[in-house]
Design an enzyme around this catalytic site. Structure first.
Site, PDB file in Angstrom:
ATOM      1  N   ASP A  72     -12.006  84.219  -4.234  1.00 30.75           N
ATOM      2  CA  ASP A  72     -13.241  84.795  -3.263  1.00 30.75           C
ATOM      3  C   ASP A  72     -13.320  82.937  -2.584  1.00 30.75           C
ATOM      4  OD1 ASP A  72     -16.212  85.822  -3.754  1.00 30.75           O
ATOM      5  OD2 ASP A  72     -15.850  84.005  -2.642  1.00 30.75           O
ATOM      6  N   ASN A 129     -21.523  94.062  -7.793  1.00 25.69           N
ATOM      7  CA  ASN A 129     -22.958  94.034  -7.161  1.00 25.69           C
ATOM      8  C   ASN A 129     -22.857  95.256  -6.466  1.00 25.69           C
ATOM      9  OD1 ASN A 129     -23.516  91.363  -8.249  1.00 25.69           O
ATOM     10  ND2 ASN A 129     -22.431  90.594  -6.506  1.00 25.69           N
ATOM     11  N   GLN A 186     -24.989  91.942  -3.205  1.00 28.21           N
ATOM     12  CA  GLN A 186     -24.515  93.195  -2.100  1.00 28.21           C
ATOM     13  C   GLN A 186     -23.495  92.549  -0.983  1.00 28.21           C
ATOM     14  OE1 GLN A 186     -22.395  97.057  -2.422  1.00 28.21           O
ATOM     15  NE2 GLN A 186     -20.389  96.692  -1.086  1.00 28.21           N
ATOM     16  N   VAL A 209     -21.412  92.672   1.132  1.00 26.65           N
ATOM     17  CA  VAL A 209     -19.672  92.889   1.690  1.00 26.65           C
ATOM     18  C   VAL A 209     -19.638  94.499   0.932  1.00 26.65           C
ATOM     19  CG1 VAL A 209     -17.006  92.905   2.130  1.00 26.65           C
ATOM     20  CG2 VAL A 209     -18.461  90.629   1.859  1.00 26.65           C
ATOM     21  N   HIS A 269     -15.518  96.007  -4.294  1.00 23.30           N
ATOM     22  CA  HIS A 269     -15.075  95.175  -4.588  1.00 23.30           C
ATOM     23  C   HIS A 269     -15.483  94.156  -6.668  1.00 23.30           C
ATOM     24  CE1 HIS A 269     -18.252  92.968  -2.276  1.00 23.30           C
ATOM     25  NE2 HIS A 269     -17.500  91.866  -2.981  1.00 23.30           N
ATOM     26  N   HIS A 327     -15.564  91.542  -8.786  1.00 20.64           N
ATOM     27  CA  HIS A 327     -15.992  90.109  -9.031  1.00 20.64           C
ATOM     28  C   HIS A 327     -15.090  89.484 -10.864  1.00 20.64           C
ATOM     29  CE1 HIS A 327     -18.762  89.106  -6.018  1.00 20.64           C
ATOM     30  NE2 HIS A 327     -19.025  90.224  -5.531  1.00 20.64           N
TER      31      HIS A 327
END
Ligand code: AMP
Length: 116
Positions: free
Chosen positions: A31, A87, A94, A96, A100, A102
């Site tokens: 990240d 998220n 969220q 993006v 995904h 994390h």
């Protein structure tokens, strides 16, 4: 089809990133604004915008992402203690809209609330 996001551009090699893992179905990157000493993102090559947009055909992929996350945590040396977060939607943080996971590790989360 969903709109192209920064993660699609990373996966396509249009934008540089720090890739730590790749397989047929997903990539993992560091990240860019880490919230913990280890903060990795597991991103499916297939651009599903949100977890809630996944359908029955995505079941195997979702399982793969969880399985890959554990392997990536192992490779990063943090499989004894890591937090996995998704998220879903702007209201959940969220930013993006390309699904995904994390992976957060390297600090003590045992006393903290769910926020990160
Ligand atoms: P989320 O808020 O769940 O959508 O998470 C998006 C994450 O992507 C945030 O933690 C950002 O710091 C991270 N991010 C955004 N752009 C990049 C980038 N170019 N490379 C790596 N991570 C990024």
């Amino acid at each position: 089809m969903s709109e192209e996001t920064i993660f699609s551009k990373i996966i396509n090699g249009e934008i540089p990133s720090d890739i730590v893992y790749e397989d047929e179905h997903c990539v993992a990157i560091k990240d860019i604004a880490p919230k913990a000493p280890v903060h990795l993102l597991v991103i499916p090559r297939q651009p599903i915008p949100r977890l809630a947009d996944a359908g029955p055909a995505d079941r195997a992929l979702l399982g793969h992402l969880m399985f890959a996350a554990a392997e990536i945590a192992r490779q990063a040396g943090v499989d004894e203690a890591f937090r996995l977060i998704v998220n879903n939607g702007a209201g959940a943080g969220q930013t993006v809209f390309h699904l995904h996971l994390h992976i957060l590790a390297g600090k003590d989360f045992s006393e903290s609330q769910m926020g990160f």
